[in-house]
Scaffold this motif. Structure first.
Motif, PDB file in Angstrom:
ATOM      1  N   ARG A  37       0.804  -1.232  -0.009  1.00 37.23           N
ATOM      2  CA  ARG A  37      -0.112   0.148   0.105  1.00 37.23           C
ATOM      3  C   ARG A  37       0.901   1.158  -0.111  1.00 37.23           C
ATOM      4  N   LEU A  38       1.896   1.128   0.919  1.00 42.45           N
ATOM      5  CA  LEU A  38       2.964   2.368   1.092  1.00 42.45           C
ATOM      6  C   LEU A  38       3.339   2.537  -0.547  1.00 42.45           C
ATOM      7  N   TYR A  39       3.796   1.221  -1.190  1.00 43.69           N
ATOM      8  CA  TYR A  39       4.695   1.518  -2.453  1.00 43.69           C
ATOM      9  C   TYR A  39       3.683   2.421  -3.414  1.00 43.69           C
ATOM     10  N   SER A  40       2.160   1.784  -3.354  1.00 42.36           N
ATOM     11  CA  SER A  40       1.347   2.339  -4.333  1.00 42.36           C
ATOM     12  C   SER A  40       1.116   3.900  -4.022  1.00 42.36           C
ATOM     13  N   ARG A  41       1.244   4.307  -2.593  1.00 43.01           N
ATOM     14  CA  ARG A  41       0.947   5.667  -2.413  1.00 43.01           C
ATOM     15  C   ARG A  41       2.279   6.421  -2.924  1.00 43.01           C
ATOM     16  N   PHE A  42       3.468   5.707  -2.795  1.00 38.77           N
ATOM     17  CA  PHE A  42       4.740   6.228  -3.258  1.00 38.77           C
ATOM     18  C   PHE A  42       4.631   6.650  -4.635  1.00 38.77           C
ATOM     19  N   LEU A  43       4.141   5.728  -5.573  1.00 37.09           N
ATOM     20  CA  LEU A  43       4.164   5.856  -6.943  1.00 37.09           C
ATOM     21  C   LEU A  43       3.087   6.866  -7.482  1.00 37.09           C
ATOM     22  N   SER A  44       2.069   7.110  -6.546  1.00 38.24           N
ATOM     23  CA  SER A  44       1.007   8.119  -6.882  1.00 38.24           C
ATOM     24  C   SER A  44       1.541   9.422  -6.549  1.00 38.24           C
ATOM     25  N   LEU A  45       2.482   9.601  -5.587  1.00 40.65           N
ATOM     26  CA  LEU A  45       3.353  10.930  -5.169  1.00 40.65           C
ATOM     27  C   LEU A  45       4.000  11.320  -6.295  1.00 40.65           C
ATOM     28  N   ASP A  46       4.852  10.242  -6.778  1.00 36.64           N
ATOM     29  CA  ASP A  46       5.815  10.262  -7.864  1.00 36.64           C
ATOM     30  C   ASP A  46       5.172  10.577  -9.140  1.00 36.64           C
ATOM     31  N   LYS A  47       4.686  11.877  -9.325  1.00 36.24           N
ATOM     32  CA  LYS A  47       3.844  12.036 -10.590  1.00 36.24           C
ATOM     33  C   LYS A  47       4.609  11.738 -11.905  1.00 36.24           C
ATOM     34  N   LYS A  48       6.071  12.439 -11.731  1.00 38.26           N
ATOM     35  CA  LYS A  48       6.966  12.318 -12.951  1.00 38.26           C
ATOM     36  C   LYS A  48       7.441  11.006 -13.156  1.00 38.26           C
ATOM     37  N   GLY A  49       7.206  10.094 -12.106  1.00 40.26           N
ATOM     38  CA  GLY A  49       7.789   8.647 -12.360  1.00 40.26           C
ATOM     39  C   GLY A  49       9.422   8.343 -12.352  1.00 40.26           C
TER      40      GLY A  49
END
Length: 195
Positions: free
Chosen positions: A30-42
């Motif tokens: 879940r935290l990884y999913s949140r991290f990816l959603s915050l990392d908008k530029k990938g």
């Protein structure tokens, strides 16, 4: 998205993070999913701006200080010279906010670690002391126009006077810890992470 984010983390990475942080597998995914959603530029890391775009931090009067403490704590661990947090660093910082387990000790989540995070929020110039002026800046951001400048000065003076055991006009981390002895920091600085 939950399945695709879990595929990007290898099982051995998840196991290492579980051992280091005490998060369980589901929490890490879940935290990884949140991290990816915050990392908008990938880019594979989060910047200060990524954090400041989190709505809860954007509206928090101490949001900038919280974000700064994230990066200061990562830097003090030798992890972060460039003001960027990768996923592993992100999870290690969040581990400080887990409720403290009475059963199993977590090296990243002790009372002292929680107090250090709070101390870093007040230490604006990062010299390992909290001065009267630094305290006033934080206090002003919390109460804003609700008190007068004179009241702000009096609160700052009294707080420094009470906490400053060696009377050098500033508060060290040790003095901060003593001043916070009766504060339930374990509860105040804990987030319940969903399983």
């Amino acid at each position: 998205m939950g399945n695709s984010s879990s595929l990007m983390l290898r099982d051995e990475e998840i196991d290492e993070i579980m051992n280091e942080t005490e998060f369980n597998r589901n929490q890490i995914v879940r935290l990884y999913s949140r991290f990816l959603s915050l990392d908008k530029k990938g880019q594979g890391y989060l910047s200060r701006d990524d954090f400041l775009n989190v709505p809860e931090l954007a509206v928090n009067p101490l949001g900038d200080r919280i974000v700064d403490a994230f990066f200061t704590l990562a830097s003090s661990n030798g992890d972060n010279e460039e003001q960027q947090l990768n996923f592993r660093q992100f999870v290690r910082i969040l581990a400080h906010f887990q409720p403290i387990s009475r059963v199993k000790k977590n090296a990243l989540n002790s009372r002292k670690d929680k107090l250090l995070f709070a101390f870093k929020m007040y230490d604006l110039n990062k010299n390992d002391y909290i001065t009267r002026e630094e305290f006033k800046v934080i206090l002003n951001s919390m109460v804003g126009a609700n008190i007068t400048s004179d009241q702000l000065d009096k609160i700052a003076d009294r707080t420094i006077e009470e906490a400053d055991a060696d009377r050098d006009g500033k508060i060290s981390f040790e003095e901060f810890c003593r001043a916070m002895e009766k504060t339930d920091i374990e509860e105040k600085m804990s987030i319940r992470f969903l399983n």
